[in-house]
Scaffold this motif. Structure first.
Motif, PDB file in Angstrom:
ATOM      1  N   ALA A 230     -14.984 -16.035 -24.713  1.00 47.89           N
ATOM      2  CA  ALA A 230     -15.692 -16.790 -24.800  1.00 47.89           C
ATOM      3  C   ALA A 230     -16.695 -18.130 -25.176  1.00 47.89           C
ATOM      4  N   ALA A 231     -15.724 -18.691 -24.545  1.00 48.35           N
ATOM      5  CA  ALA A 231     -15.908 -20.102 -25.605  1.00 48.35           C
ATOM      6  C   ALA A 231     -16.515 -21.413 -24.435  1.00 48.35           C
ATOM      7  N   GLN A 232     -17.768 -22.111 -24.976  1.00 47.93           N
ATOM      8  CA  GLN A 232     -18.152 -22.578 -24.436  1.00 47.93           C
ATOM      9  C   GLN A 232     -17.909 -23.958 -23.838  1.00 47.93           C
ATOM     10  N   PRO A 233     -18.326 -25.033 -22.904  1.00 50.59           N
ATOM     11  CA  PRO A 233     -17.184 -25.857 -22.739  1.00 50.59           C
ATOM     12  C   PRO A 233     -17.885 -26.764 -23.876  1.00 50.59           C
ATOM     13  N   GLU A 234     -18.739 -26.542 -24.754  1.00 54.79           N
ATOM     14  CA  GLU A 234     -19.528 -27.931 -25.238  1.00 54.79           C
ATOM     15  C   GLU A 234     -18.254 -27.631 -27.106  1.00 54.79           C
ATOM     16  N   GLN A 235     -18.055 -25.875 -26.815  1.00 56.59           N
ATOM     17  CA  GLN A 235     -16.928 -25.711 -28.662  1.00 56.59           C
ATOM     18  C   GLN A 235     -15.406 -25.880 -27.749  1.00 56.59           C
ATOM     19  N   ALA A 237     -14.842 -28.856 -26.001  1.00 53.27           N
ATOM     20  CA  ALA A 237     -14.824 -30.312 -26.079  1.00 53.27           C
ATOM     21  C   ALA A 237     -14.372 -30.889 -27.433  1.00 53.27           C
ATOM     22  N   ALA A 238     -15.545 -30.264 -28.219  1.00 51.39           N
ATOM     23  CA  ALA A 238     -15.193 -30.241 -29.802  1.00 51.39           C
ATOM     24  C   ALA A 238     -13.701 -30.675 -30.015  1.00 51.39           C
ATOM     25  N   HIS A 239     -12.800 -29.335 -29.909  1.00 48.62           N
ATOM     26  CA  HIS A 239     -11.794 -29.153 -29.760  1.00 48.62           C
ATOM     27  C   HIS A 239     -10.791 -30.534 -29.763  1.00 48.62           C
ATOM     28  N   ARG A 240     -11.284 -31.370 -28.154  1.00 47.98           N
ATOM     29  CA  ARG A 240     -10.992 -32.303 -27.305  1.00 47.98           C
ATOM     30  C   ARG A 240     -10.850 -33.487 -28.853  1.00 47.98           C
ATOM     31  N   ARG A 241     -11.973 -33.585 -29.109  1.00 47.50           N
ATOM     32  CA  ARG A 241     -12.503 -34.770 -29.569  1.00 47.50           C
ATOM     33  C   ARG A 241     -11.499 -35.073 -30.887  1.00 47.50           C
ATOM     34  N   LEU A 242     -11.009 -33.265 -31.661  1.00 50.02           N
ATOM     35  CA  LEU A 242     -10.452 -33.487 -32.836  1.00 50.02           C
ATOM     36  C   LEU A 242      -9.353 -33.897 -32.496  1.00 50.02           C
ATOM     37  N   VAL A 243      -8.268 -33.834 -31.827  1.00 53.99           N
ATOM     38  CA  VAL A 243      -7.204 -34.406 -30.815  1.00 53.99           C
ATOM     39  C   VAL A 243      -7.303 -35.919 -30.690  1.00 53.99           C
ATOM     40  N   LEU A 301      -8.168 -25.623 -37.684  1.00 58.93           N
ATOM     41  CA  LEU A 301      -7.424 -25.590 -37.175  1.00 58.93           C
ATOM     42  C   LEU A 301      -7.126 -27.173 -37.358  1.00 58.93           C
ATOM     43  N   PRO A 302      -8.014 -28.320 -37.645  1.00 59.27           N
ATOM     44  CA  PRO A 302      -7.814 -29.677 -38.251  1.00 59.27           C
ATOM     45  C   PRO A 302      -6.722 -29.991 -39.169  1.00 59.27           C
ATOM     46  N   HIS A 303      -7.465 -29.178 -39.793  1.00 56.86           N
ATOM     47  CA  HIS A 303      -6.186 -29.308 -41.555  1.00 56.86           C
ATOM     48  C   HIS A 303      -4.953 -28.783 -40.626  1.00 56.86           C
ATOM     49  N   ALA A 351     -14.711 -34.901 -36.147  1.00 51.84           N
ATOM     50  CA  ALA A 351     -14.571 -33.604 -34.621  1.00 51.84           C
ATOM     51  C   ALA A 351     -16.068 -33.990 -34.147  1.00 51.84           C
ATOM     52  N   GLU A 352     -17.102 -34.032 -34.854  1.00 56.47           N
ATOM     53  CA  GLU A 352     -18.149 -32.810 -34.581  1.00 56.47           C
ATOM     54  C   GLU A 352     -18.144 -31.292 -34.370  1.00 56.47           C
ATOM     55  N   LEU A 353     -17.163 -30.501 -34.889  1.00 55.96           N
ATOM     56  CA  LEU A 353     -16.693 -29.159 -34.990  1.00 55.96           C
ATOM     57  C   LEU A 353     -17.838 -28.878 -36.430  1.00 55.96           C
ATOM     58  N   ASN A 354     -18.074 -29.565 -37.323  1.00 59.36           N
ATOM     59  CA  ASN A 354     -19.401 -29.137 -38.227  1.00 59.36           C
ATOM     60  C   ASN A 354     -20.301 -30.616 -38.064  1.00 59.36           C
ATOM     61  N   THR A 355     -21.763 -30.077 -39.037  1.00 57.87           N
ATOM     62  CA  THR A 355     -22.716 -31.722 -38.229  1.00 57.87           C
ATOM     63  C   THR A 355     -22.429 -31.697 -40.484  1.00 57.87           C
ATOM     64  N   PRO A 356     -21.999 -33.301 -39.974  1.00 56.47           N
ATOM     65  CA  PRO A 356     -22.495 -33.814 -41.203  1.00 56.47           C
ATOM     66  C   PRO A 356     -22.843 -33.036 -42.155  1.00 56.47           C
ATOM     67  N   GLU A 357     -24.135 -32.075 -42.813  1.00 57.64           N
ATOM     68  CA  GLU A 357     -24.707 -31.300 -43.422  1.00 57.64           C
ATOM     69  C   GLU A 357     -23.664 -30.755 -44.170  1.00 57.64           C
ATOM     70  N   GLU A 358     -22.722 -29.397 -42.995  1.00 58.97           N
ATOM     71  CA  GLU A 358     -22.103 -28.784 -43.382  1.00 58.97           C
ATOM     72  C   GLU A 358     -20.971 -29.723 -43.841  1.00 58.97           C
TER      73      GLU A 358
END
Length: 622
Positions: A230-235, A237-243, A301-303, A351-358
């Motif tokens: 059950a992935a949310q659309p914004e999640q 979307a972050a993986h699309r930004r990774l690509v 996944l990015p790695h 890709a905003e999979l993590n926040t800058p603080e993370e």
């Protein structure tokens, strides 16, 4: 005087790397039945064309790409039976290289049949679990024997797999046909086959991350239960930004299509494995559904995606071998894995999979681990690249012995290079400018391009002239008592320790199932009191605690993780130690552990006197 008899030992089988290139005539046909998921048994058959009668060698994979070690699981291969035209063919195992079989092809034979089973672990104590009643991670490097004498790309294979009825599957291989659970793949060279695993399962979801007709990218999700999908659309979307961010970084593609083979599971063993046109990513079941708690898992996944460029397309020359029996050398893993670890963390932020603080907390964890790695007093970074080749089993003192530090120390080393390039060029150049031509050469090509140390230095100098050779030789080849933290300082941050962990650190503890007191008293302990690590020369080391010791009580009270944390926090600045009642084997004793430093957890603190170059590195590319 008579001399004692000496046993005659067959010389090790020579690799085909020294032979002239000859293509195998005909097509190898490999079929795998993967339907016995309850017993985790794969049944295989290879039909191998042969050109002439006489002795031949049949090999099972030994040096597995991406494992950096001779890890081919030959001990799990059983039931080997060789025949031709209904006649049995005897075989014997080579006494030196156990993955090699000797046999004799009979007169008149045009092919031989090799039947076998692959007995996958059914308990983590046996090794990584790869098969459950709901999911399969099928790796051809465990299942694809081949004849000696041919380079991997000079053998053609037609593979088929029978999967449980109704299961979904994903792979980078092209499908010729599918019927009643039998999947027939289009013929490919052996090198491509073993680099194209299959993940299959009862519960499957596919998301399109890039619909480009020239090189589509998909996220193929498999789970223990449908709820985990059950992935949310914004999640998504972050993986699309990774690509998108990867393409902006490298400005090239070296695949016809790419699929993230992703298992969300508590049953299959965790794994991140790179392939040219896919990756195996087995991670937390709550990767999507418990998003906030799984920040550390989102770098996986990015790695592995970065590895399509760095490690699969561009590869250290001593890792690019013609066959899976030719020994690999790992001298450039600090580039292969270290730079990939760096860009994996960077792309996770971009890709905003993590926040800058993370993302900053991620770098803080790496910096603290390497700053407190006692083994750096005697072992250079370069020698850690040999670890996977010779290490057997878990280490008793990993902080002193050092393991695969080329990942995290490599990450910090490339941050040093990146920030130095930015400083020297006044912000006009960065490591991104090195990466684009270095990994982007021959855009669209799949053929791996090797590199050596001098190529890396030339690529850096082409962007920002500097004595990069001396810098990297110093960091990589010599014993370095200090961790390479200059990149953090130049990036506008310093590593500090506070008495409260970051949210990222807490998530990492939860992911590992431990309480990490490495920088407080020097140990890591799980919820049952079992010690999982002890830092060399730490207070816990001085108290003679070891891995495998169990903490029974804290200051006379039955062990609870919260009680231990509270006790250490309470003795900050006090000479009074904490008393741990411990058991190792049959022996129970009290151990006194000094804890005057109290609780210490790593984080990055901003240095306003230095430009925030790290923040610029983590920002999305425009």
């Amino acid at each position: 005087m008579a001399l004692p008899a000496v046993a005659q030992v067959t010389p090790a089988v020579s690799s085909s790397s020294s032979r002239a290139r000859v293509a195998l005539q005909g097509v190898m046909r490999l079929s795998i039945d993967a339907t016995d998921v309850n017993r985790a048994i794969f049944t295989g058959r290879l039909i191998l064309p042969v050109a002439q009668a006489g002795p031949m060698l049949l090999l099972f994979p030994r040096w597995v790409p991406g494992h950096h070690a001779p890890s081919g699981p030959i001990s799990r291969i059983a039931g080997i039976h060789v025949s031709s035209g209904g006649r049995d063919i005897a075989w014997t195992r080579d006494p030196v290289q156990m993955h090699v079989l000797h046999l004799t092809v009979p007169e008149g034979a045009t092919s031989i049949e090799v039947d076998f089973q692959y007995l996958s672990p059914t308990d983590p104590k046996m090794g990584r679990v790869e098969v459950t009643p709901d999911m399969i991670d099928l790796q051809w490097t465990s299942l694809a024997p081949y004849p000696q004498g041919y380079a991997s790309r000079d053998m053609t294979v037609e593979a088929t797999v029978r999967l449980p009825a109704g299961w979904g599957y994903a792979t980078a291989l092209d499908v010729a046909s599918t019927r009643d659970g039998m999947v027939v793949f289009k013929p490919v060279d052996y090198e491509t086959l073993v680099d194209s695993p299959i993940v299959a399962g009862r519960y499957h979801r596919r998301e399109i991350l890039d619909a480009a007709a020239t090189a589509p990218v998909t996220l193929d999700l498999f789970a223990d239960s449908p709820e985990s999908l059950a992935a949310q659309p914004e999640q998504i979307a972050a993986h699309r930004r990774l690509v998108e961010q990867a393409y902006k970084l490298f400005r090239s593609r070296h695949f016809d299509r790419y699929t993230f083979l992703t298992g969300l599971t508590t049953q299959i063993g965790g794994l991140g494995a790179e392939h040219h046109q896919s990756s195996e990513n087995f991670t937390a079941a709550g990767y999507f559904t418990d998003w906030a708690a799984n920040a550390p898992a989102r770098e996986l996944l990015p790695h592995e995606f970065v590895h399509s460029w760095n490690g699969k397309f561009r590869r250290g020359a001593d890792l690019l071998t013609p066959t899976l029996d030719a020994p690999m050398r790992n001298s450039l893993l600090w580039v292969y894995e270290g730079m990939t670890r760096y860009y994996g963390a960077v792309l996770t932020a971009r890709a905003e999979l993590n926040t800058p603080e993370e993302a900053r907390s991620n770098f803080a964890v790496s910096a603290a681990l390497m700053e407190n790695r006692a083994g750096r007093q005697w072992r250079p970074l370069l020698d850690t690249t040999n670890h996977s080749i010779y290490a057997e089993g878990a280490q008793p003192w990993p902080n002193w012995q050092r393991g695969s530090d080329y990942y995290l120390e490599g990450q910090l080393l490339w941050l040093d290079v990146d920030t130095r390039m930015r400083e020297l060029s006044g912000g006009r150049k960065s490591l991104d400018d090195f990466a684009r031509p270095f990994f982007g050469v021959d855009d669209g090509s799949h053929r791996p391009v090797p590199y050596v140390f001098e190529d890396v230095i030339a690529g850096l100098n082409a962007q920002v002239p500097y004595d990069w050779g001396s810098l990297l030789h110093e960091h990589v080849e010599k014993v370095a008592p200090r961790a390479p933290l200059d990149g953090l300082a130049r990036g506008g941050y310093r590593l500090v320790y506070t008495d409260a962990p970051t949210d990222f650190f807490r998530a990492l503890e939860k992911q590992r199932g431990v309480m990490d007191l490495s920088y407080s008293i020097g140990l890591v302990v799980d919820a049952d009191g079992a010690i999982g690590d002890v830092l060399w020369d730490s207070p816990a080391f001085a108290a003679e605690l070891t891995i495998g010791t169990h903490i029974l009580a804290v200051n006379g009270q039955a062990f609870e993780a919260a009680k231990l944390r509270q006790a250490i926090g309470a003795c900050k600045g006090s000479p009074r130690p904490v008393t741990l009642t411990v058991r190792r084997g049959p022996m129970v004793r009290d151990a006194t552990v000094t804890c005057a430093m109290g609780l210490r957890y790593p984080r990055l603190e901003r240095d306003p006197a230095v430009p925030a170059r790290l923040d610029a590195i983590l920002a999305p590319l425009k």
